[in-house]
Design a protein around this motif. Structure first.
Motif, PDB file in Angstrom:
ATOM      1  N   TYR A 141      39.415 -13.171 -22.843  1.00  0.00           N
ATOM      2  CA  TYR A 141      40.620 -13.768 -23.352  1.00  0.00           C
ATOM      3  C   TYR A 141      41.775 -12.933 -22.806  1.00  0.00           C
ATOM      4  O   TYR A 141      41.760 -11.585 -23.018  1.00  0.00           O
ATOM      5  N   CYS A 142      43.131 -13.708 -22.634  1.00  0.00           N
ATOM      6  CA  CYS A 142      44.150 -13.212 -22.402  1.00  0.00           C
ATOM      7  C   CYS A 142      44.995 -12.889 -23.724  1.00  0.00           C
ATOM      8  O   CYS A 142      44.796 -13.572 -24.615  1.00  0.00           O
ATOM      9  N   ASN A 143      45.647 -11.897 -23.910  1.00  0.00           N
ATOM     10  CA  ASN A 143      46.342 -11.550 -24.998  1.00  0.00           C
ATOM     11  C   ASN A 143      47.814 -10.846 -24.514  1.00  0.00           C
ATOM     12  O   ASN A 143      47.931 -10.469 -23.746  1.00  0.00           O
ATOM     13  N   ALA A 144      48.813 -11.506 -25.205  1.00  0.00           N
ATOM     14  CA  ALA A 144      50.254 -10.987 -25.364  1.00  0.00           C
ATOM     15  C   ALA A 144      50.622 -10.718 -26.650  1.00  0.00           C
ATOM     16  O   ALA A 144      50.561 -11.021 -27.801  1.00  0.00           O
ATOM     17  N   LYS A 145      51.180  -9.065 -26.505  1.00  0.00           N
ATOM     18  CA  LYS A 145      51.658  -8.649 -27.723  1.00  0.00           C
ATOM     19  C   LYS A 145      53.004  -8.116 -27.900  1.00  0.00           C
ATOM     20  O   LYS A 145      53.294  -7.422 -26.982  1.00  0.00           O
ATOM     21  N   TYR A 146      53.642  -8.824 -28.767  1.00  0.00           N
ATOM     22  CA  TYR A 146      54.956  -8.381 -29.144  1.00  0.00           C
ATOM     23  C   TYR A 146      55.360  -8.626 -30.493  1.00  0.00           C
ATOM     24  O   TYR A 146      55.691  -9.586 -30.835  1.00  0.00           O
ATOM     25  N   HIS A 147      54.948  -7.383 -31.412  1.00  0.00           N
ATOM     26  CA  HIS A 147      55.127  -7.924 -32.722  1.00  0.00           C
ATOM     27  C   HIS A 147      53.733  -8.906 -33.368  1.00  0.00           C
ATOM     28  O   HIS A 147      53.470  -8.742 -34.359  1.00  0.00           O
ATOM     29  N   VAL A 148      53.770  -9.891 -32.724  1.00  0.00           N
ATOM     30  CA  VAL A 148      52.853 -10.672 -33.162  1.00  0.00           C
ATOM     31  C   VAL A 148      51.614 -11.037 -31.569  1.00  0.00           C
ATOM     32  O   VAL A 148      52.123 -10.563 -30.754  1.00  0.00           O
ATOM     33  N   ASP A 149      50.701 -11.494 -32.060  1.00  0.00           N
ATOM     34  CA  ASP A 149      49.589 -11.668 -30.960  1.00  0.00           C
ATOM     35  C   ASP A 149      49.608 -13.059 -30.618  1.00  0.00           C
ATOM     36  O   ASP A 149      49.573 -13.994 -31.421  1.00  0.00           O
ATOM     37  N   VAL A 165      54.720 -19.644 -26.955  1.00  0.00           N
ATOM     38  CA  VAL A 165      53.912 -18.923 -25.981  1.00  0.00           C
ATOM     39  C   VAL A 165      52.817 -19.274 -25.652  1.00  0.00           C
ATOM     40  O   VAL A 165      52.304 -19.761 -26.705  1.00  0.00           O
ATOM     41  N   GLN A 166      52.802 -19.698 -24.346  1.00  0.00           N
ATOM     42  CA  GLN A 166      51.313 -20.188 -24.067  1.00  0.00           C
ATOM     43  C   GLN A 166      50.633 -19.179 -22.963  1.00  0.00           C
ATOM     44  O   GLN A 166      51.309 -18.957 -22.237  1.00  0.00           O
ATOM     45  N   LEU A 167      49.312 -19.185 -23.052  1.00  0.00           N
ATOM     46  CA  LEU A 167      48.696 -18.306 -22.071  1.00  0.00           C
ATOM     47  C   LEU A 167      47.521 -19.228 -21.630  1.00  0.00           C
ATOM     48  O   LEU A 167      46.784 -19.873 -22.195  1.00  0.00           O
ATOM     49  N   VAL A 168      47.278 -19.078 -20.340  1.00  0.00           N
ATOM     50  CA  VAL A 168      46.340 -20.025 -19.763  1.00  0.00           C
ATOM     51  C   VAL A 168      45.542 -18.995 -18.751  1.00  0.00           C
ATOM     52  O   VAL A 168      46.006 -18.519 -17.646  1.00  0.00           O
ATOM     53  N   GLU A 169      44.352 -18.995 -18.995  1.00  0.00           N
ATOM     54  CA  GLU A 169      43.460 -18.009 -18.203  1.00  0.00           C
ATOM     55  C   GLU A 169      42.737 -18.855 -17.051  1.00  0.00           C
ATOM     56  O   GLU A 169      42.635 -20.160 -17.390  1.00  0.00           O
ATOM     57  N   SER A 170      42.384 -18.176 -15.941  1.00  0.00           N
ATOM     58  CA  SER A 170      41.769 -18.885 -14.954  1.00  0.00           C
ATOM     59  C   SER A 170      41.024 -18.008 -14.173  1.00  0.00           C
ATOM     60  O   SER A 170      41.202 -16.522 -14.266  1.00  0.00           O
ATOM     61  N   GLY A 171      39.869 -18.223 -13.528  1.00  0.00           N
ATOM     62  CA  GLY A 171      39.101 -17.454 -12.508  1.00  0.00           C
ATOM     63  C   GLY A 171      37.599 -17.122 -13.073  1.00  0.00           C
ATOM     64  O   GLY A 171      36.850 -16.243 -12.310  1.00  0.00           O
ATOM     65  N   GLY A 172      37.282 -17.451 -14.232  1.00  0.00           N
ATOM     66  CA  GLY A 172      35.952 -17.294 -14.734  1.00  0.00           C
ATOM     67  C   GLY A 172      34.796 -17.932 -14.041  1.00  0.00           C
ATOM     68  O   GLY A 172      35.285 -18.714 -12.969  1.00  0.00           O
ATOM     69  N   GLY A 173      33.917 -17.859 -14.164  1.00  0.00           N
ATOM     70  CA  GLY A 173      32.430 -18.575 -13.585  1.00  0.00           C
ATOM     71  C   GLY A 173      31.220 -17.576 -13.614  1.00  0.00           C
ATOM     72  O   GLY A 173      30.925 -16.818 -14.323  1.00  0.00           O
ATOM     73  N   LEU A 174      30.456 -17.656 -12.331  1.00  0.00           N
ATOM     74  CA  LEU A 174      29.002 -17.264 -12.499  1.00  0.00           C
ATOM     75  C   LEU A 174      28.995 -16.307 -11.236  1.00  0.00           C
ATOM     76  O   LEU A 174      29.561 -16.812 -10.027  1.00  0.00           O
ATOM     77  N   VAL A 175      28.695 -15.059 -11.365  1.00  0.00           N
ATOM     78  CA  VAL A 175      28.476 -14.263 -10.240  1.00  0.00           C
ATOM     79  C   VAL A 175      27.304 -13.209 -10.377  1.00  0.00           C
ATOM     80  O   VAL A 175      26.880 -13.138 -11.682  1.00  0.00           O
ATOM     81  N   GLN A 176      26.609 -12.662  -9.394  1.00  0.00           N
ATOM     82  CA  GLN A 176      25.618 -11.894  -9.088  1.00  0.00           C
ATOM     83  C   GLN A 176      26.003 -10.319  -9.742  1.00  0.00           C
ATOM     84  O   GLN A 176      27.202 -10.034  -9.497  1.00  0.00           O
ATOM     85  N   ALA A 177      25.201  -9.740 -10.299  1.00  0.00           N
ATOM     86  CA  ALA A 177      25.405  -8.390 -10.652  1.00  0.00           C
ATOM     87  C   ALA A 177      25.715  -7.701  -9.273  1.00  0.00           C
ATOM     88  O   ALA A 177      25.020  -7.904  -8.379  1.00  0.00           O
ATOM     89  N   GLY A 178      26.803  -6.871  -9.557  1.00  0.00           N
ATOM     90  CA  GLY A 178      27.210  -6.090  -8.327  1.00  0.00           C
ATOM     91  C   GLY A 178      28.442  -6.744  -7.577  1.00  0.00           C
ATOM     92  O   GLY A 178      29.081  -6.076  -6.641  1.00  0.00           O
ATOM     93  N   GLY A 179      28.823  -7.993  -8.153  1.00  0.00           N
ATOM     94  CA  GLY A 179      29.710  -8.830  -7.465  1.00  0.00           C
ATOM     95  C   GLY A 179      31.077  -8.555  -8.120  1.00  0.00           C
ATOM     96  O   GLY A 179      31.034  -7.580  -9.076  1.00  0.00           O
ATOM     97  N   SER A 180      31.991  -9.005  -7.606  1.00  0.00           N
ATOM     98  CA  SER A 180      33.385  -9.025  -8.201  1.00  0.00           C
ATOM     99  C   SER A 180      34.100 -10.360  -8.642  1.00  0.00           C
ATOM    100  O   SER A 180      33.626 -11.453  -8.029  1.00  0.00           O
TER     101      SER A 180
END
Length: 114
Positions: free
Chosen positions: A94-102, A2-17
């Motif tokens: 961090y993204c997590n997938a759980k089914y008996h193991v993490d 199983v492979q998990l790949v996150e995306s979408g992080g970065g810098l944002v101002q307070a109050g932002g999305s």
């Protein structure tokens, strides 16, 4: 494997999305409980939100009303929509997938500036 790949992080101002996504490969995605965790500098990793295979969600009190977790079983993805971001939300997520193991992704840094 199983492979998990996150995306979408970065810098944002307070109050932002910001929206984080996690793509999962190597297994039957729909059976997993998926989750997002975060770890701020000098702190322990903590639960942000989870979503079960049936779609039930749970989230930390600190993000209730601001963050929403969702999943797309057809695309093997889980997302975290983060609104009204605060400087204290700054962390590696961090993204997590759980089914008996993490299974864990490598993490994506979210920085919220004041």
């Amino acid at each position: 494997q199983v492979q998990l790949v996150e995306s979408g992080g970065g810098l944002v101002q307070a109050g932002g999305s910001m929206r984080l996504s996690c793509a999962v490969s190597g297994s039957v995605f729909s059976i997993y409980t998926m989750g997002w965790y975060r770890q701020a500098p000098g702190k322990r990793r903590e639960l942000v939100a989870t979503i079960t295979s049936g779609g039930s969600t749970n989230c930390a009190d600190s993000v209730k009303g601001r963050f929403t977790i969702s999943r797309d079983n057809a695309k093997n993805t889980v997302s975290l929509q983060m609104n009204s971001l605060k400087p204290e939300d700054t962390a590696v997520y961090y993204c997590n997938a759980k089914y008996h193991v993490d299974y864990w992704g490598e993490g994506t840094l979210v920085t919220v500036s004041s």
